[in-house]
Design a protein around this motif. Sequence first.
Motif, PDB file in Angstrom:
ATOM      1  N   GLY A 173      38.960 -79.777  60.978  1.00 17.53           N
ATOM      2  CA  GLY A 173      37.864 -80.146  61.867  1.00 17.53           C
ATOM      3  C   GLY A 173      37.115 -81.275  61.192  1.00 17.53           C
ATOM      4  O   GLY A 173      36.551 -81.071  60.105  1.00 17.53           O
ATOM      5  N   PHE A 174      37.125 -82.459  61.782  1.00 15.92           N
ATOM      6  CA  PHE A 174      36.387 -83.591  61.213  1.00 15.92           C
ATOM      7  C   PHE A 174      34.936 -83.451  61.660  1.00 15.92           C
ATOM      8  O   PHE A 174      34.558 -83.910  62.748  1.00 15.92           O
ATOM      9  CB  PHE A 174      37.000 -84.911  61.674  1.00 15.92           C
ATOM     10  N   LEU A 175      34.144 -82.803  60.831  1.00 14.83           N
ATOM     11  CA  LEU A 175      32.779 -82.434  61.201  1.00 14.83           C
ATOM     12  C   LEU A 175      31.810 -83.583  60.952  1.00 14.83           C
ATOM     13  O   LEU A 175      31.672 -84.065  59.827  1.00 14.83           O
ATOM     14  CB  LEU A 175      32.340 -81.201  60.414  1.00 14.83           C
ATOM     15  N   PHE A 176      31.133 -83.994  62.009  1.00 18.02           N
ATOM     16  CA  PHE A 176      30.053 -84.956  61.852  1.00 18.02           C
ATOM     17  C   PHE A 176      28.802 -84.193  61.424  1.00 18.02           C
ATOM     18  O   PHE A 176      28.841 -82.974  61.241  1.00 18.02           O
ATOM     19  CB  PHE A 176      29.848 -85.724  63.162  1.00 18.02           C
ATOM     20  N   ASN A 177      27.699 -84.886  61.224  1.00 18.25           N
ATOM     21  CA  ASN A 177      26.491 -84.242  60.704  1.00 18.25           C
ATOM     22  C   ASN A 177      26.101 -83.042  61.562  1.00 18.25           C
ATOM     23  O   ASN A 177      26.015 -83.152  62.792  1.00 18.25           O
ATOM     24  CB  ASN A 177      25.330 -85.230  60.663  1.00 18.25           C
ATOM     25  N   HIS A 178      25.876 -81.928  60.925  1.00 17.66           N
ATOM     26  CA  HIS A 178      25.473 -80.737  61.649  1.00 17.66           C
ATOM     27  C   HIS A 178      24.389 -80.007  60.857  1.00 17.66           C
ATOM     28  O   HIS A 178      24.491 -79.832  59.654  1.00 17.66           O
ATOM     29  CB  HIS A 178      26.665 -79.825  61.942  1.00 17.66           C
ATOM     30  N   GLU A 179      23.363 -79.605  61.572  1.00 19.04           N
ATOM     31  CA  GLU A 179      22.158 -79.065  60.955  1.00 19.04           C
ATOM     32  C   GLU A 179      21.810 -77.714  61.570  1.00 19.04           C
ATOM     33  O   GLU A 179      22.460 -77.266  62.509  1.00 19.04           O
ATOM     34  CB  GLU A 179      20.990 -80.049  61.154  1.00 19.04           C
ATOM     35  N   SER A 180      20.762 -77.093  61.039  1.00 25.98           N
ATOM     36  CA  SER A 180      20.316 -75.805  61.563  1.00 25.98           C
ATOM     37  C   SER A 180      19.067 -75.393  60.806  1.00 25.98           C
ATOM     38  O   SER A 180      18.680 -76.029  59.819  1.00 25.98           O
ATOM     39  CB  SER A 180      21.409 -74.740  61.347  1.00 25.98           C
ATOM     40  N   PRO A 181      18.433 -74.309  61.220  1.00 25.14           N
ATOM     41  CA  PRO A 181      17.303 -73.787  60.447  1.00 25.14           C
ATOM     42  C   PRO A 181      17.688 -73.388  59.022  1.00 25.14           C
ATOM     43  O   PRO A 181      16.818 -73.204  58.174  1.00 25.14           O
ATOM     44  CB  PRO A 181      16.868 -72.557  61.256  1.00 25.14           C
ATOM     45  N   ARG A 182      18.973 -73.266  58.748  1.00 24.72           N
ATOM     46  CA  ARG A 182      19.443 -72.879  57.412  1.00 24.72           C
ATOM     47  C   ARG A 182      19.716 -74.083  56.514  1.00 24.72           C
ATOM     48  O   ARG A 182      20.166 -73.924  55.387  1.00 24.72           O
ATOM     49  CB  ARG A 182      20.706 -72.019  57.538  1.00 24.72           C
ATOM     50  N   ARG A 183      19.465 -75.274  57.013  1.00 26.37           N
ATOM     51  CA  ARG A 183      19.716 -76.479  56.233  1.00 26.37           C
ATOM     52  C   ARG A 183      18.709 -76.590  55.095  1.00 26.37           C
ATOM     53  O   ARG A 183      17.501 -76.503  55.302  1.00 26.37           O
ATOM     54  CB  ARG A 183      19.632 -77.710  57.125  1.00 26.37           C
ATOM     55  N   GLU A 184      19.222 -76.781  53.875  1.00 21.54           N
ATOM     56  CA  GLU A 184      18.353 -76.883  52.696  1.00 21.54           C
ATOM     57  C   GLU A 184      17.581 -78.199  52.719  1.00 21.54           C
ATOM     58  O   GLU A 184      18.024 -79.192  53.300  1.00 21.54           O
ATOM     59  CB  GLU A 184      19.198 -76.798  51.424  1.00 21.54           C
ATOM     60  N   ASP A 185      16.418 -78.204  52.047  1.00 25.56           N
ATOM     61  CA  ASP A 185      15.575 -79.394  52.106  1.00 25.56           C
ATOM     62  C   ASP A 185      16.027 -80.510  51.166  1.00 25.56           C
ATOM     63  O   ASP A 185      15.364 -81.541  51.067  1.00 25.56           O
ATOM     64  CB  ASP A 185      14.093 -79.055  51.870  1.00 25.56           C
ATOM     65  N   ARG A 186      17.178 -80.344  50.495  1.00 26.73           N
ATOM     66  CA  ARG A 186      17.744 -81.468  49.750  1.00 26.73           C
ATOM     67  C   ARG A 186      18.496 -82.409  50.697  1.00 26.73           C
ATOM     68  O   ARG A 186      18.891 -83.503  50.311  1.00 26.73           O
ATOM     69  CB  ARG A 186      18.657 -80.988  48.622  1.00 26.73           C
ATOM     70  N   PHE A 187      18.697 -81.970  51.937  1.00 28.64           N
ATOM     71  CA  PHE A 187      19.247 -82.814  52.985  1.00 28.64           C
ATOM     72  C   PHE A 187      18.089 -83.359  53.817  1.00 28.64           C
ATOM     73  O   PHE A 187      17.084 -82.678  54.020  1.00 28.64           O
ATOM     74  CB  PHE A 187      20.200 -82.028  53.877  1.00 28.64           C
ATOM     75  N   VAL A 188      18.231 -84.572  54.332  1.00 26.92           N
ATOM     76  CA  VAL A 188      17.090 -85.251  54.948  1.00 26.92           C
ATOM     77  C   VAL A 188      16.507 -84.482  56.133  1.00 26.92           C
ATOM     78  O   VAL A 188      15.283 -84.430  56.294  1.00 26.92           O
ATOM     79  CB  VAL A 188      17.474 -86.696  55.370  1.00 26.92           C
ATOM     80  N   THR A 189      17.346 -83.861  56.949  1.00 27.34           N
ATOM     81  CA  THR A 189      16.817 -83.136  58.103  1.00 27.34           C
ATOM     82  C   THR A 189      16.003 -81.922  57.671  1.00 27.34           C
ATOM     83  O   THR A 189      14.945 -81.631  58.231  1.00 27.34           O
ATOM     84  CB  THR A 189      17.951 -82.695  59.030  1.00 27.34           C
ATOM     85  N   GLY A 190      16.520 -81.202  56.663  1.00 28.29           N
ATOM     86  CA  GLY A 190      15.788 -80.055  56.138  1.00 28.29           C
ATOM     87  C   GLY A 190      14.485 -80.487  55.492  1.00 28.29           C
ATOM     88  O   GLY A 190      13.446 -79.813  55.610  1.00 28.29           O
ATOM     89  N   LYS A 191      14.519 -81.618  54.811  1.00 32.11           N
ATOM     90  CA  LYS A 191      13.316 -82.155  54.171  1.00 32.11           C
ATOM     91  C   LYS A 191      12.259 -82.514  55.204  1.00 32.11           C
ATOM     92  O   LYS A 191      11.078 -82.192  55.043  1.00 32.11           O
ATOM     93  CB  LYS A 191      13.685 -83.390  53.348  1.00 32.11           C
TER      94      LYS A 191
END
Length: 339
Positions: A173-191
């Motif tokens: 599965g060639f996964l593009f960016n995927h986020e969620s409430p579980r995304r850590e804040d070291r990733f920009v969306t989580g931050k």
Amino acid sequence: MKDTKKIALVTGIFGQDGSYMAEYLLGLGYEVHGISREKHQGKLAESIESLTTIHYGDIKDQMFVDRVLEQTVFDEIYNFAAISDLGTANKNPEETKKINHDAVGFIFNKAIEVNPKVRLFQASSSQMFDTSVSPQNEDTQFVPRNVYAETKIDAHNDFVVGLRKRGVFVCSGFLFNHESPRREDRFVTGKIAKTMTKIKLGLIDTPLELGNMDMERDWGFAGDFVRAAHLMLQAKEPKDYVVATGKLHTVREFVEEGARCLGLNISWKSEGIDEYGVDDSGKVIVKVNKDFYAPKETFKMVGDISKIKQDLGWEPSVSFESLVSMMIKNNLEELSVEN
């Protein structure tokens, strides 16, 4: 009567993707096993641990992997374990290769030795694709831009393409960016979600610092992506698929949508490396940090999902706005309880 319950193994089970995968499979009635390097704390980890069988160990250790796969005959294996943070991967190329490539071989080769009919899913990445072509699809050639992409390409070629030639049911599965409430804040969306929530709750008095606000990404919901992974392994024949939303949004849009969810209004001032955003009172709540800033990319990383939509009937169910909203709401709940 023979028990027909399917048994699945999920690597990286306590991570964002692995945890959603485990929950999805449990909801379908699977017996779920997971691999984790270490024990995790928190309600989510406790819930998953209580409902699954967790094997604690290092997937770089071939003897450990062999023991796990010899103990249980798995029908399906979902490999999400990886060093996916680009900064970490670039700083630790050898470790990244061992986890993102070598360990995949340990798991997949042993799995088919024990059960030749096992079905295997490899979490590949949009980072593998040539960025001179847009949108990217399953036929887009691979052009690595970093260590992470190099290891993912090698794993795909060796253990997806290679094993499939031998008749193994294995999919990427060639996964593009995927986020969620579980995304850590070291990733920009989580931050963004966490820092803006802290600002709203008055827990911090410093602005959110980001890079180029015009950076664009194809952001989807991780829960949708694991559903796609499952569909791939239920198909009549193994194929690789791009998993994405097909829509681009800027970092600025993510910030604005997060602010809207928090009842904040942002007015942007200046531009480029000097850009910043203020609330209605004139207080700076977000600004560009020159250390994070990079020129706007000339390419567009956006996925073409026509193949998976046509073949498997998959399409994302969570919109960009809903994704940002669920991330903000989760941070509001967690930070309110903590404070």
